[in-house]
Design a protein around this motif. Structure first.
Motif, PDB file in Angstrom:
ATOM      1  N   CYS A  45       0.826  -1.206   0.000  1.00 39.16           N
ATOM      2  CA  CYS A  45       0.000   0.000   0.000  1.00 39.16           C
ATOM      3  C   CYS A  45       0.861   1.256   0.000  1.00 39.16           C
ATOM      4  O   CYS A  45       1.832   1.356   0.754  1.00 39.16           O
ATOM      5  N   SER A  46       0.490   2.207  -0.857  1.00 40.28           N
ATOM      6  CA  SER A  46       1.061   3.537  -0.857  1.00 40.28           C
ATOM      7  C   SER A  46       0.068   4.458  -1.547  1.00 40.28           C
ATOM      8  O   SER A  46      -0.749   4.004  -2.355  1.00 40.28           O
ATOM      9  N   VAL A  52       3.030   2.589  -6.350  1.00 36.68           N
ATOM     10  CA  VAL A  52       2.774   1.351  -5.631  1.00 36.68           C
ATOM     11  C   VAL A  52       2.540   0.197  -6.600  1.00 36.68           C
ATOM     12  O   VAL A  52       2.909  -0.959  -6.319  1.00 36.68           O
ATOM     13  N   LYS A  53       1.951   0.476  -7.743  1.00 36.30           N
ATOM     14  CA  LYS A  53       1.774  -0.567  -8.754  1.00 36.30           C
ATOM     15  C   LYS A  53       3.124  -1.062  -9.253  1.00 36.30           C
ATOM     16  O   LYS A  53       3.353  -2.273  -9.385  1.00 36.30           O
ATOM     17  N   PHE A  64      -2.207  -4.451  -4.840  1.00 34.84           N
ATOM     18  CA  PHE A  64      -1.822  -3.206  -4.184  1.00 34.84           C
ATOM     19  C   PHE A  64      -3.060  -2.424  -3.781  1.00 34.84           C
ATOM     20  O   PHE A  64      -4.162  -2.622  -4.300  1.00 34.84           O
ATOM     21  N   GLU A  65      -2.865  -1.517  -2.819  1.00 39.22           N
ATOM     22  CA  GLU A  65      -3.904  -0.608  -2.356  1.00 39.22           C
ATOM     23  C   GLU A  65      -3.325   0.797  -2.287  1.00 39.22           C
ATOM     24  O   GLU A  65      -2.099   0.963  -2.152  1.00 39.22           O
ATOM     25  N   LEU A  71      -6.416  -1.855   3.098  1.00 37.27           N
ATOM     26  CA  LEU A  71      -5.523  -3.007   3.270  1.00 37.27           C
ATOM     27  C   LEU A  71      -5.816  -3.722   4.580  1.00 37.27           C
ATOM     28  O   LEU A  71      -5.920  -4.957   4.629  1.00 37.27           O
ATOM     29  N   ILE A  72      -5.955  -2.953   5.657  1.00 33.76           N
ATOM     30  CA  ILE A  72      -6.213  -3.562   6.966  1.00 33.76           C
ATOM     31  C   ILE A  72      -7.550  -4.282   6.990  1.00 33.76           C
ATOM     32  O   ILE A  72      -7.710  -5.325   7.662  1.00 33.76           O
TER      33      ILE A  72
END
Length: 384
Positions: A45-46, A52-53, A64-65, A71-72
């Motif tokens: 995640c970013s 991030v991809k 990815f997120e 994400l959590i």
């Protein structure tokens, strides 16, 4: 590999530490093949979608997120690894604990003692496995130093001294804040060299030599104003560029610590030395595979400092690596911590340093900053 238990990793943050931690997850099964658990790079995640991809594709994350809360919330994430600036640690860790996730958090635990205490409270309430990435404990030579101290070979300890010297901020035109420079922004970092560098020294010191009970410190900010990358405005600098403190340890020994980013010629000089009644040891990150040892019981004609190259199979962690006489590097310390965390899931024992251990380091950091402000001795309240 099909018989292994999966530990599905959700990494938050794609900077330097994100890369280093990912390398540890990626490599651990190759060198610690007996472990029951196998990390799976499930999601990263970013906020920057393109970045991030690309990170996910480079390192092999399945997805990815761009929102850490998403994400959590995912059911396919077992452990959350926090590799973000310090101002986000508390919110992310508390949310992850409430979601029942295991947590691995970069150091320092938080910006302040109050934030760190809230994180510990959340971890204890959720009863989830956790660790904090004070990686220098996993340098084989430092682990050997711990074994020597615990053996009693040094006898009564008199002195502990450490320093961590860098020079990368000696430039009045260097901006503060934003990508790569958040460590110069007090709002993001909480403090300067105290939380960034001395926190490492303090964690190692209390692991090797026990609790620090009180401190007397001074700090210095050499450049008072810097342009902030995010606002474009010249703003006051709130971090400490340099910090010195001396202290008492619970075992009666004296401590002396220094950290600065204004030591021209030093990129990452981290050293410590311990002087005991019978023997002394010292270590230098620049020569991280060596431990120096002096034993007064040696015959006088040959008495002197020994240079121990920590590379043999009977020395800590080294049976996993190459042939005796060859070396490993900085990245291996994180791999060792991944392995120790996975092993802790098998045994049910905490993986130190855990959040509670890191809270004790935070207590010392806060006492150091308070002492420097008040120009007086401060009790740390450390309980370990």
């Amino acid at each position: 590999m099909s018989t292994k238990k999966e530990l599905r990793i959700g990494l938050i943050g794609t900077g330097l530490m994100g890369r280093i931690h990912t390398n540890g997850y990626f490599q651990v099964a190759h060198f610690f093949s007996e472990l029951e658990y196998r990390p799976v790079l499930k999601a990263v995640c970013s906020r920057n979608e393109a970045g991030v991809k690309a990170f996910a594709e480079q390192w092999g994350y399945e997805s990815f997120e761009t929102d850490w809360k998403a994400l959590i919330a995912r059911d396919d994430i077992d452990a959350v690894d926090i590799c973000t600036p310090n101002d986000t640690h508390a919110e992310i860790a508390i949310a992850a604990a409430e979601a029942g996730k295991m947590i691995l958090c970069e150091k320092p635990l938080a910006r302040t003692l109050a934030e760190a205490q809230g994180m510990v409270d959340a971890i204890e309430k959720a009863n989830v496995p956790n660790t904090v990435w004070y990686n220098y404990r996993r340098v084989p030579a430092v682990t050997l130093a711990k074994q020597i101290v615990d053996s009693g070979k040094l006898g009564k300890i008199f002195h502990y001294r450490a320093n961590f010297l860098q020079d990368w901020t000696i430039n009045a035109d260097l901006p503060q804040g934003g990508t790569a420079l958040w460590r110069l922004d007090a709002a993001a970092a909480g403090s300067g060299v105290t939380g960034d560098l001395l926190a490492h020294c303090i964690d190692t010191a209390m692991w090797l030599n026990g609790a620090i009970t009180d401190v007397s410190a001074m700090t210095k900010t050499f450049v008072k104003e810097r342009m902030h990358q995010l606002t474009g405005k010249v703003e006051p600098v709130g971090i400490d560029d340099a910090c010195l403190f001396h202290c008492h340890f619970d075992n009666g020994s004296l401590g002396l610590f220094e950290a600065t980013r204004y030591a021209r010629g030093h990129k990452a000089l981290y050293t410590f030395e311990i002087n005991g009644e019978h023997a002394s040891i010292r270590w230098d990150l620049h020569d991280m595979n060596r431990l120096e040892y002096f034993d007064h019981s040696d015959e006088s004609v040959v008495r002197g400092w020994r240079n121990i190259h920590v590379s043999d199979g009977d020395q800590p962690y080294m049976n996993r690596w190459w042939i005796p006489g060859t070396s490993i590097g900085y990245e291996h310390t994180f791999l060792h911590q991944v392995a120790d965390f996975l092993k802790s899931l098998e045994t049910g024992e905490p993986c130190s340093p855990n959040f509670q251990d890191a809270l004790e380091t935070q207590k010392v950091c806060e006492a150091v900053l308070e002492s420097a402000t008040s120009k007086s001795w401060k009790e740390t309240g450390v309980t370990v």
